[in-house]
Design a protein around this motif. Structure first.
Motif, mmCIF file in Angstrom:
data_model
loop_
_atom_site.group_PDB
_atom_site.id
_atom_site.type_symbol
_atom_site.label_atom_id
_atom_site.label_comp_id
_atom_site.label_asym_id
_atom_site.label_seq_id
_atom_site.Cartn_x
_atom_site.Cartn_y
_atom_site.Cartn_z
ATOM 1 N N ASP A 153 44.521 41.736 61.079
ATOM 2 C CA ASP A 153 43.794 41.788 59.807
ATOM 3 C C ASP A 153 42.279 41.803 60.004
ATOM 4 N N ARG A 179 45.090 34.756 50.817
ATOM 5 C CA ARG A 179 44.735 35.626 51.938
ATOM 6 C C ARG A 179 43.319 36.190 51.788
ATOM 7 N N ASP A 180 42.925 36.621 50.595
ATOM 8 C CA ASP A 180 41.600 37.221 50.419
ATOM 9 C C ASP A 180 40.502 36.208 50.727
ATOM 10 N N ARG A 226 37.560 36.318 53.782
ATOM 11 C CA ARG A 226 36.120 36.143 53.612
ATOM 12 C C ARG A 226 35.594 35.053 54.554
#
Length: 388
Positions: free
Chosen positions: A344, A374-375, A379
């Motif tokens: 990722d 997950r987002d 970050r």
């Protein structure tokens, strides 16, 4: 006359072996732990047999009865006789001619008294006939009734024959005893340095079994007073062991093994080396020690539910009672799945930076009680790179 009533006396395989020996005119007796445990109402695992027959006669009589024999310890007078697919150790009566620590020059004997005087503790020198009549050549029955652990004969002499008997003394005290004979304790203290010549594998075997006793705390405390505990487990602190046993009773331990948790509580300086732990056993100790420094859900996530549960019980014994619902917290932590992978973060990151980013995001995930999506984790993982 004391008579033993125990299910194993009706075991057809055992009856076959005893009858085979008796057919040749030999005395054949059940001896040791089976008799002791049956009289105490404790489970009986193995049934050992002592006989006036010489080893070669044991083999001959077994074969005459259609039984197979294996000379598993024939140099020590022991033959394993197979009946109904199970092995029974049959050892000839012996008497010591001369002893050299664990080695001894022995001669075979026809007398049960000679055999009894070679044994370690009086409660282990009890014999029973095929019909259950108990024979007590060295006064073991009163000791067993009082749960008093006493060496056969002179305790110094018995220990000098095998210094591991010091640890056997405390192990049997933990399992079966309420009272330790003062002379026996004094001998264990005075001769404790002899344990330095015993292999760590044998010491580890005894310590594991001792710590698995329902409540080993008094025996371990006596070990500490006698100077034996610091000798075999340098740095061990048994002060909280009674509280751990109480916690175990209060919370229950399920399928968790006792001795790894209790060893972790003792926290010796080098358990792996002192007891020759296997790789898996040493890893389990490391995981419990690391889990002690983390909240329960985080410990379960990092090291698994079992290690985290062991740590919770140890902390409770030290006064840090777990919060309500701690079992669910462990289950939640163990089931949590970190939603990022190295793929990722590629190709933006690679090498050491990639590993550091994953660790940073995972730490945030755990700190959020496994709630960050997950987002948000992406970050966090990339924020350092963005600042650069």
């Amino acid at each position: 006359m004391t008579r033993l009533t125990a299910p194993f006396l009706d075991d057809p395989a055992l009856k076959q072996v005893l009858a085979a020996l008796a057919a040749g005119g030999a005395q054949a007796l059940i001896v040791g732990g089976a008799v002791r445990n049956a009289l105490l109402g404790e489970p009986v695992a193995d049934v050992d047999i002592s006989t006036s027959a010489r080893p070669e006669d044991t083999v001959r009589l077994a074969e005459a009865a259609g039984l197979r024999s294996v000379p598993t310890g024939i140099e020590h007078g022991t033959v394993t006789v197979i009946a109904d697919g199970r092995g029974f150790e049959v050892t000839s009566f012996r008497r010591d001619v001369e002893t050299f620590g664990r080695r001894a020059v022995v001669a075979y004997s026809d007398r049960i008294e000679d055999d009894a005087h070679r044994r370690d503790f009086t409660m282990n020198a009890l014999y029973a006939t095929a019909s259950g009549e108990v024979l007590d050549p060295v006064g073991g029955l009163p000791d067993l009734a009082a749960r008093r652990l006493r060496f056969v004969g002179n305790p110094h002499a018995r220990i000098a024959e095998d210094y591991l008997r010091i640890l056997r003394f405390f192990r049997l005290l933990a399992w079966y005893g309420r009272e330790a004979e003062l002379q026996a304790l004094a001998a264990c203290r005075e001769l404790r340095e002899g344990l330095t010549g015993i292999s760590r594998e044998r010491i580890g075997h005894e310590i594991r079994k001792l710590l698995d006793a329902p409540d080993p705390s008094r025996a371990v405390a006596l070990m500490a007073e006698a100077g034996v505990l610091p000798l075999v487990l340098p740095g061990a602190d048994a002060g909280d062991l009674p509280d751990l046993v109480e916690v175990e009773r209060e919370y229950g331990t399920g399928a968790l093994p006792c001795w790894p948790r209790r060893l972790a509580l003792l926290a010796p300086q080098d358990a792996e080396g002192a007891l020759r732990l296997s790789r898996d056993e040493a890893r389990a100790q490391d995981h419990i020690a690391a889990a002690l420094a983390l909240p329960a859900p985080a410990a379960a996530y990092r090291f698994g539910r079992a290690s985290a549960a062991q740590a919770v019980l140890i902390r409770a014994a030290r006064g840090e009672r777990p919060a309500f619902g701690w079992c669910h917290d462990l289950a939640r932590g163990a089931a949590a799945q970190f939603p990022l992978t190295a793929r990722d973060l590629m190709p933006e990151l690679s090498g050491p930076a990639l590993g550091e980013a994953l660790r940073r995001a995972e730490a945030a995930f755990v700190e959020s009680d496994f709630t960050l999506p997950r987002d948000a984790l992406l970050r966090i993982a990339l924020q350092h790179e963005a600042r650069a």
